[in-house]
Motif scaffolding. Structure first.
Motif, PDB file in Angstrom:
ATOM      1  N   SER A 150      -5.435   5.893  20.854  1.00  0.00           N
ATOM      2  CA  SER A 150      -6.153   4.689  20.864  1.00  0.00           C
ATOM      3  C   SER A 150      -6.297   4.277  19.274  1.00  0.00           C
ATOM      4  CB  SER A 150      -7.551   4.796  21.301  1.00  0.00           C
ATOM      5  OG  SER A 150      -7.395   4.981  22.829  1.00  0.00           O
ATOM      6  N   PHE A 151      -6.157   3.177  18.861  1.00  0.00           N
ATOM      7  CA  PHE A 151      -6.244   2.602  17.481  1.00  0.00           C
ATOM      8  C   PHE A 151      -7.154   1.516  17.430  1.00  0.00           C
ATOM      9  CE2 PHE A 151      -4.635   0.314  13.598  1.00  0.00           C
ATOM     10  CZ  PHE A 151      -4.582   1.300  12.668  1.00  0.00           C
ATOM     11  N   LEU A 152      -8.229   1.628  16.452  1.00  0.00           N
ATOM     12  CA  LEU A 152      -9.345   0.612  16.250  1.00  0.00           C
ATOM     13  C   LEU A 152      -9.869   0.254  17.565  1.00  0.00           C
ATOM     14  CD1 LEU A 152      -7.446  -1.176  13.318  1.00  0.00           C
ATOM     15  CD2 LEU A 152      -9.851   0.077  13.171  1.00  0.00           C
ATOM     16  N   ILE A 153     -10.306   1.070  18.467  1.00  0.00           N
ATOM     17  CA  ILE A 153     -10.719   0.533  19.645  1.00  0.00           C
ATOM     18  C   ILE A 153     -12.305   0.006  19.558  1.00  0.00           C
ATOM     19  CG2 ILE A 153      -9.268   2.128  21.122  1.00  0.00           C
ATOM     20  CD1 ILE A 153     -11.505   3.977  21.330  1.00  0.00           C
TER      21      ILE A 153
ATOM     22  N   LEU B  60      -7.034  -3.650   9.242  1.00  0.00           N
ATOM     23  CA  LEU B  60      -5.586  -3.194  10.100  1.00  0.00           C
ATOM     24  C   LEU B  60      -5.003  -2.520   8.882  1.00  0.00           C
ATOM     25  CD1 LEU B  60      -5.031  -4.025  12.965  1.00  0.00           C
ATOM     26  CD2 LEU B  60      -3.617  -5.597  12.178  1.00  0.00           C
ATOM     27  N   VAL B  61      -4.672  -2.821   7.652  1.00  0.00           N
ATOM     28  CA  VAL B  61      -3.918  -2.174   6.893  1.00  0.00           C
ATOM     29  C   VAL B  61      -4.458  -0.995   6.473  1.00  0.00           C
ATOM     30  CG1 VAL B  61      -3.016  -2.315   4.665  1.00  0.00           C
ATOM     31  CG2 VAL B  61      -2.851  -4.222   5.951  1.00  0.00           C
ATOM     32  N   SER B  62      -5.653  -0.838   6.127  1.00  0.00           N
ATOM     33  CA  SER B  62      -6.486   0.218   5.804  1.00  0.00           C
ATOM     34  C   SER B  62      -6.580   1.349   6.575  1.00  0.00           C
ATOM     35  CB  SER B  62      -7.935  -0.057   5.122  1.00  0.00           C
ATOM     36  OG  SER B  62      -8.823  -0.314   6.140  1.00  0.00           O
ATOM     37  N   ARG B  63      -6.900   1.034   8.153  1.00  0.00           N
ATOM     38  CA  ARG B  63      -7.009   2.108   8.939  1.00  0.00           C
ATOM     39  C   ARG B  63      -5.487   2.483   9.260  1.00  0.00           C
ATOM     40  NH1 ARG B  63     -12.054   1.807  11.392  1.00  0.00           N
ATOM     41  NH2 ARG B  63     -13.169   1.523   9.500  1.00  0.00           N
TER      42      ARG B  63
ATOM     43  N   GLN C 110       0.901  -1.217   0.073  1.00  0.00           N
ATOM     44  CA  GLN C 110      -0.042  -0.052   0.056  1.00  0.00           C
ATOM     45  C   GLN C 110       0.904   1.297  -0.046  1.00  0.00           C
ATOM     46  OE1 GLN C 110      -3.530   0.369   0.030  1.00  0.00           O
ATOM     47  NE2 GLN C 110      -3.218  -1.738  -1.058  1.00  0.00           N
ATOM     48  N   LEU C 111       1.967   1.283   0.790  1.00  0.00           N
ATOM     49  CA  LEU C 111       2.861   2.409   0.794  1.00  0.00           C
ATOM     50  C   LEU C 111       3.521   2.533  -0.615  1.00  0.00           C
ATOM     51  CD1 LEU C 111       4.736   1.915   4.228  1.00  0.00           C
ATOM     52  CD2 LEU C 111       3.225   3.762   3.555  1.00  0.00           C
TER      53      LEU C 111
ATOM     54  N   GLN D 141      -4.947   4.808   6.699  1.00  0.00           N
ATOM     55  CA  GLN D 141      -5.876   6.282   6.628  1.00  0.00           C
ATOM     56  C   GLN D 141      -5.336   6.988   7.689  1.00  0.00           C
ATOM     57  OE1 GLN D 141      -9.652   5.330   8.551  1.00  0.00           O
ATOM     58  NE2 GLN D 141     -10.605   6.436   6.875  1.00  0.00           N
ATOM     59  N   ARG D 142      -4.535   6.410   9.008  1.00  0.00           N
ATOM     60  CA  ARG D 142      -4.154   7.345  10.033  1.00  0.00           C
ATOM     61  C   ARG D 142      -2.793   8.030   9.129  1.00  0.00           C
ATOM     62  NH1 ARG D 142      -3.040  10.819  12.004  1.00  0.00           N
ATOM     63  NH2 ARG D 142      -2.613  11.328  14.409  1.00  0.00           N
ATOM     64  N   LEU D 143      -1.945   7.254   8.756  1.00  0.00           N
ATOM     65  CA  LEU D 143      -0.818   7.991   7.914  1.00  0.00           C
ATOM     66  C   LEU D 143      -1.196   9.199   6.982  1.00  0.00           C
ATOM     67  CD1 LEU D 143       1.563   4.793   7.320  1.00  0.00           C
ATOM     68  CD2 LEU D 143       1.541   6.305   9.465  1.00  0.00           C
ATOM     69  N   ASN D 144      -2.308   8.777   6.282  1.00  0.00           N
ATOM     70  CA  ASN D 144      -2.830   9.781   5.617  1.00  0.00           C
ATOM     71  C   ASN D 144      -3.356  11.067   6.092  1.00  0.00           C
ATOM     72  OD1 ASN D 144      -3.200  10.698   2.567  1.00  0.00           O
ATOM     73  ND2 ASN D 144      -5.423  10.198   2.964  1.00  0.00           N
TER      74      ASN D 144
END
Length: 135
Positions: free
Chosen positions: A105-108, A118-121, A38-39, A124-127
């Protein structure tokens, strides 16, 4: 008169879901390659992308985590409470030349984790940091 149907052959067992793999295998063989792909699709090659057991940024305490170093000195840590993708997760981010100062918090709210989620979120956070492409 028709004959009774022969016994049905036993159904083939379903292959295990990728998320049912042991944590190290899931992260190393599925998650990290998917994140790298993805990167790459965003024109980014990570300088470092690996699973480690280490000290959690900001608050300390040992935990399993995925560490990513991106071009330009940007870094992230995706920390798991234990070697289980369904365990609690936090993420820390650091811009070039700085250390992380906040754990988020991540995906709580997710009950069951999946590789695509997990990959998409994470991406999404890096974006959201404007680290991908030209936002």
């Amino acid at each position: 008169m028709s004959e009774a149907p022969a016994n049905k052959p036993a159904a083939k067992p379903k292959p295990p879901k990728p998320e049912d793999k042991p944590f190290p295998e899931f992260i190393d063989t599925l998650f990290l390659p998917a994140v790298a792909k993805q990167l790459s699709e965003n024109g980014i090659t990570a300088d470092r992308l690996e699973r480690v057991e280490g000290d959690r940024p900001v608050v300390g305490g040992r935990c399993p985590m995925v560490v990513g170093d991106l071009p330009g000195g940007r870094r992230f840590w995706l920390c798991f409470a234990k070697e289980d993708i369904n365990s609690g997760k936090v993420i820390a981010l650091a811009d070039p030349g700085s250390d992380p100062t906040l754990l988020e918090s991540f995906l709580i709210d997710e009950r069951r984790m999946s590789l695509p989620l997990l990959v998409s979120r994470l991406l999404q956070r890096l974006n959201g940091q404007k680290w991908l492409g030209s936002n």
